[in-house]
Design a protein around this motif. Structure first.
Motif, PDB file in Angstrom:
ATOM      1  N   HIS A 187       0.845  -1.203   0.000  1.00 57.33           N
ATOM      2  CA  HIS A 187       0.000   0.000   0.000  1.00 57.33           C
ATOM      3  C   HIS A 187       0.879   1.251   0.000  1.00 57.33           C
ATOM      4  O   HIS A 187       0.647   2.204  -0.769  1.00 57.33           O
ATOM      5  CB  HIS A 187      -0.917  -0.019   1.225  1.00 57.33           C
ATOM      6  CG  HIS A 187      -1.956   1.053   1.232  1.00 57.33           C
ATOM      7  ND1 HIS A 187      -1.746   2.296   1.782  1.00 57.33           N
ATOM      8  CD2 HIS A 187      -3.220   1.064   0.741  1.00 57.33           C
ATOM      9  CE1 HIS A 187      -2.836   3.029   1.652  1.00 57.33           C
ATOM     10  NE2 HIS A 187      -3.743   2.308   1.022  1.00 57.33           N
ATOM     11  N   ASN A 188       1.901   1.242   0.830  1.00 58.56           N
ATOM     12  CA  ASN A 188       2.818   2.382   0.900  1.00 58.56           C
ATOM     13  C   ASN A 188       3.601   2.533  -0.405  1.00 58.56           C
ATOM     14  O   ASN A 188       3.762   3.647  -0.933  1.00 58.56           O
ATOM     15  CB  ASN A 188       3.779   2.191   2.074  1.00 58.56           C
ATOM     16  CG  ASN A 188       4.650   3.407   2.318  1.00 58.56           C
ATOM     17  OD1 ASN A 188       4.206   4.556   2.169  1.00 58.56           O
ATOM     18  ND2 ASN A 188       5.902   3.190   2.684  1.00 58.56           N
TER      19      ASN A 188
ATOM     20  N   LYS B 233       1.579   4.057  -3.255  1.00 56.55           N
ATOM     21  CA  LYS B 233       1.450   5.521  -3.127  1.00 56.55           C
ATOM     22  C   LYS B 233       2.634   6.212  -3.794  1.00 56.55           C
ATOM     23  O   LYS B 233       2.470   7.187  -4.544  1.00 56.55           O
ATOM     24  CB  LYS B 233       1.359   5.926  -1.648  1.00 56.55           C
ATOM     25  CG  LYS B 233       0.034   5.574  -1.000  1.00 56.55           C
ATOM     26  CD  LYS B 233      -0.188   6.304   0.311  1.00 56.55           C
ATOM     27  CE  LYS B 233       0.770   5.858   1.378  1.00 56.55           C
ATOM     28  NZ  LYS B 233       0.496   6.523   2.673  1.00 56.55           N
TER      29      LYS B 233
ATOM     30  N   LYS C 167       2.959   8.607  -7.441  1.00 58.03           N
ATOM     31  CA  LYS C 167       3.587   9.930  -7.455  1.00 58.03           C
ATOM     32  C   LYS C 167       4.732   9.993  -8.461  1.00 58.03           C
ATOM     33  O   LYS C 167       4.824  10.928  -9.269  1.00 58.03           O
ATOM     34  CB  LYS C 167       4.094  10.268  -6.052  1.00 58.03           C
ATOM     35  CG  LYS C 167       4.705  11.655  -5.928  1.00 58.03           C
ATOM     36  CD  LYS C 167       5.153  11.936  -4.502  1.00 58.03           C
ATOM     37  CE  LYS C 167       5.757  13.334  -4.381  1.00 58.03           C
ATOM     38  NZ  LYS C 167       6.220  13.599  -2.995  1.00 58.03           N
TER      39      LYS C 167
ATOM     40  N   PHE D  68      -5.134   5.395  -5.771  1.00 54.78           N
ATOM     41  CA  PHE D  68      -3.865   6.063  -5.504  1.00 54.78           C
ATOM     42  C   PHE D  68      -3.645   7.178  -6.526  1.00 54.78           C
ATOM     43  O   PHE D  68      -3.680   6.930  -7.738  1.00 54.78           O
ATOM     44  CB  PHE D  68      -2.706   5.073  -5.589  1.00 54.78           C
ATOM     45  CG  PHE D  68      -2.799   3.932  -4.601  1.00 54.78           C
ATOM     46  CD1 PHE D  68      -2.217   4.042  -3.344  1.00 54.78           C
ATOM     47  CD2 PHE D  68      -3.457   2.758  -4.919  1.00 54.78           C
ATOM     48  CE1 PHE D  68      -2.290   2.992  -2.431  1.00 54.78           C
ATOM     49  CE2 PHE D  68      -3.542   1.705  -4.016  1.00 54.78           C
ATOM     50  CZ  PHE D  68      -2.950   1.829  -2.772  1.00 54.78           C
TER      51      PHE D  68
ATOM     52  N   SER E 289      -0.971   9.653  -2.589  1.00 56.56           N
ATOM     53  CA  SER E 289      -1.925   9.420  -1.497  1.00 56.56           C
ATOM     54  C   SER E 289      -2.996   8.438  -1.950  1.00 56.56           C
ATOM     55  O   SER E 289      -3.164   8.178  -3.149  1.00 56.56           O
ATOM     56  CB  SER E 289      -2.578  10.740  -1.052  1.00 56.56           C
ATOM     57  OG  SER E 289      -3.323  11.307  -2.113  1.00 56.56           O
ATOM     58  N   CYS E 290      -3.702   7.867  -0.977  1.00 59.82           N
ATOM     59  CA  CYS E 290      -4.748   6.885  -1.276  1.00 59.82           C
ATOM     60  C   CYS E 290      -6.089   7.367  -0.768  1.00 59.82           C
ATOM     61  O   CYS E 290      -6.174   8.037   0.284  1.00 59.82           O
ATOM     62  CB  CYS E 290      -4.401   5.537  -0.626  1.00 59.82           C
ATOM     63  SG  CYS E 290      -5.663   4.257  -0.941  1.00 59.82           S
TER      64      CYS E 290
ATOM     65  N   ASP F 154      -5.206   5.843   4.343  1.00 60.77           N
ATOM     66  CA  ASP F 154      -4.432   4.867   5.146  1.00 60.77           C
ATOM     67  C   ASP F 154      -5.272   4.270   6.262  1.00 60.77           C
ATOM     68  O   ASP F 154      -4.752   3.840   7.293  1.00 60.77           O
ATOM     69  CB  ASP F 154      -3.164   5.514   5.723  1.00 60.77           C
ATOM     70  CG  ASP F 154      -2.234   6.013   4.636  1.00 60.77           C
ATOM     71  OD1 ASP F 154      -2.309   5.472   3.516  1.00 60.77           O
ATOM     72  OD2 ASP F 154      -1.439   6.933   4.903  1.00 60.77           O
TER      73      ASP F 154
END
Length: 486
Positions: A450-451, A454, A458, A475, A479-480, A484
Motif C-alpha cells: 500500500h505504501n 502511493k 507519485k 492512488f 496518497s490513497c 491509510d
C-alpha cells in the motif's frame, strides 16, 4: 409425468413446456431427462417453446454440458433461447463463456433485449472486466436500451465493481428512476470505494426523494461509516433501521458494525457486540475481526477470535495464516511454526495470493515472484527500475510484512515481488501514460505494498486503482483514497 408414463392422453407442446418448467423449479434432473427423451420421441424437439423449457431445465439443474448440446440442436434460436443460455452460463459460474455466447448471438443476427444486456453486464461485473463492460454498454446505447432501468442499474453496479466509480455516478445522475435497487447500487458502490461522505450525502438525498431505504441500503450506509471511521454514526444508523424504517438488523448489518469498531481499534467492543447478537456469528465475521486483530497487534484477542473461527470452520486456512502472521509480527517464531505444523497435520492449504489486470480485453494474472508471464523479463526490469525510483523518492520497505525469520535484506527482496506490484509493473509497460491502471487482488493488500503504490503513483504520475478483498484503493499523486485507514 403420469400422463407420459401411462400413455393414456396424448400430451401436447403446452403440457411438455409446463412439465419442463416444473422440473426446473424442482431442480429434478432425472425426471427432466425423461421428459427430454419423450420430447425427442414425440417429435417436439423442434418446437421452440418446448425445447427452451428443456434448455432451462438443464441449466437450473447445473448440467451445462447437456444445455449446450440442446441449444446447438435448435435450428433458429430466438432471443429468449440465447438469453437463457447466456444467463445459464452466468448462474453456473462461467461468466467468460456467457460473453462469448453473446458475440455468437450478435453474429447470428438475433437482437438482444434488455434482459440480455442486464445479464451480460452482470457477467462483466463478476469478471471485473471493465473494457468488456464498456463494449456491452456501447451496444446497449446503439440499441437504445442503456437507460432501461434494469440495464442501467446493472451498468451502475458494473462500473462501480470494476473500479470506475466516476462513470457509475455519471450514469446514475442521468437516470430518473425511483427504484431502490438503483440507489442501492450507487450507494454501496460509493461505500466500497471509500467515498463515505458522498455515500452518506446520497443517503440523505435518497430520503429527501421519498425513496424508502431497505436492508441493502443500510449495509451500504454502515459500511461507508466503517470505511471513514464514523463509529457513532454507524451505531446511529444501525439503531434507526428498525426504529424508523422497520428493517430488522441481519448478520450483514452486525458485520458492518463489527468492522467499524475493529477499524477504529475498538476490538474488544467488537468482540462483545458479536457475543450479544441474537444469532450465531458467521465465519466471515470472525475472519474480518481476526484480520483487525492482526492490524491492531492485539494478539490476545486474536487468539480467542481464532479459536471461535476454527470451531466453526476447522479447515479455514485464513485463521491459521492470521494466527501465524500475528505471531510473526511479534517475533514469536516458535508459535509461527506451531501454526504452520498444525496446518500440515490437518492438511489445510493456504489460499494463494494473486492479482490480475485486464489489458486489451485479456486478463493477465500474477502470483508472488511469478515468472510465467510471456513478458516476464520486461516486467521484472520495470519492477527493478520502479523500486529504485521510489526508493530515491523516500520509500523504505516495511519488513514487518515479511512473515519469515530471515535476514533483513532478504525480507526487502521478498516484498519486491508481491503479485500486485508485478501487475502494476505490467500496467506501466503495456498501457498509455494517460490510462488508469486497475488491479484486482484476491486478498487484502499488505501495508508495505500500500505504501509502495502511493510512491509509484507519485513518481510515475499515474492513477492506480486496486481492489482488494476489503475495498477499493485509489492512488493519486502519493496518497490513497482510504486515507491509510483500511
Amino acid at each position: 409425468m403420469r400422463m407420459i408414463h401411462e400413455g393414456g392422453e396424448r400430451v401436447d407442446e403446452i403440457t411438455l413446456a409446463t412439465v419442463a418448467k416444473a422440473t426446473s423449479c424442482l431442480v429434478a434432473l432425472e425426471p427432466g431427462k425423461q421428459i427430454h427423451a419423450h420430447v425427442i420421441k414425440t417429435g417436439y424437439s423442434l418446437d421452440l417453446c418446448v425445447i427452451s423449457g428443456i434448455l432451462d431445465m438443464y441449466i437450473k439443474c447445473g448440467d451445462m454440458g447437456s444445455a449446450h448440446t440442446v441449444f446447438s440442436d435448435i435450428p433458429a434460436p430466438d432471443d429468449v433461447a440465447w438469453t437463457t443460455l447466456i444467463s445459464g452460463c452466468l448462474e453456473n459460474g462461467d461468466e467468460g463463456r456467457s460473453v462469448s455466447i453473446y458475440r455468437q448471438m450478435r453474429q447470428s443476427g438475433v437482437q438482444p433485449d434488455e434482459y440480455t444486456f442486464a445479464t451480460l453486464v452482470k457477467a462483466a461485473s463478476c469478471l471485473t472486466a471493465l473494457e468488456q463492460g464498456k463494449q456491452i454498454h456501447a451496444d446497449a446505447i446503439k440499441l437504445e436500451l442503456s437507460l432501461d432501468p434494469y440495464v442501467a442499474t446493472s451498468l451502475v453496479d458494473m462500473y462501480a465493481k470494476c473500479g470506475n466509480i466516476e462513470d457509475a455516478y455519471r450514469l446514475f445522475r442521468r437516470m430518473d428512476v425511483r427504484s431502490i435497487v438503483l440507489w442501492n447500487a450507487m450507494l454501496v458502490g460509493l461505500a466500497q470505494h471509500g467515498n463515505a461522505e458522498e455515500a452518506l450525502d446520497l443517503f440523505r438525498v435518497m430520503k429527501s426523494n421519498n425513496v424508502v431505504p431497505d436492508r441493502v441500503t443500510f449495509i451500504g450506509v454502515i459500511s461507508a461509516c466503517s470505511h471513514f471511521g464514523l463509529v457513532s454514526e454507524a451505531y446511529e444508523h444501525f439503531s434507526s433501521m428498525q426504529r424508523d424504517y422497520g428493517v430488522e438488523p441481519e448478520i450483514e448489518h452486525y458485520s458492518c458494525l463489527v468492522d467499524a469498531l475493529g477499524r477504529a481499534g475498538r476490538v474488544q467492543e467488537a468482540e462483545k457486540l458479536i457475543a450479544s447478537m441474537p444469532f450465531e456469528a458467521s465465519a466471515s465475521m470472525y475472519r474480518a475481526l481476526l484480520g483487525v486483530c492482526r492490524v491492531q497487534g492485539d494478539t490476545e484477542t486474536g487468539k480467542r477470535v481464532a479459536e471461535q473461527l476454527l470451531a466453526i470452520e476447522p479447515s479455514d486456512s485464513s485463521a491459521y495464516v492470521l494466527i501465524s502472521n500475528m505471531n510473526a509480527a511479534a517475533n514469536q517464531w516458535d508459535a509461527v511454526n506451531d501454526a504452520r505444523q498444525m496446518m500440515k497435520r490437518k492438511n489445510v492449504k493456504k489460499e494463494p495470493g494473486f492479482s490480475w489486470i485486464d489489458v486489451k480485453n485479456k486478463v493477465h494474472l500474477f502470483m508472488v515472484d511469478d515468472k510465467s508471464h510471456p513478458e516476464a523479463d520486461l516486467i521484472y526490469d520495470k519492477l527493478e527500475d520502479l523500486m529504485k525510483r521510489i526508493g530515491e523518492e523516500g520509500y523504505v520497505p516495511d519488513t514487518e510484512f515479511v512473515l519469515a525469520d530471515v535476514e533483513e535484506e532478504e525480507k526487502e527482496r521478498a516484498l519486491y515481488y508481491h503479485s500486485e506490484r508485478l501487475a502494476i509493473a505490467y500496467g506501466l509497460i503495456s498501457t498509455p501514460s494517460s490510462a488508469i491502471i486497475r488491479v484486482i487482488k484476491n486478498l487484502r493488500v499488505c501495508g508495505d505494498c500500500h505504501n509502495a503504490i502511493k510512491y509509484i503513483s507519485k513518481v510515475y504520475q499515474r492513477e492506480i486503482v486496486v481492489r482488494d478483498a476489503n475495498r477499493f484503493h485509489r492512488f493519486r499523486n502519493g496518497s490513497c483514497s482510504c486515507g491509510d485507514y483500511w
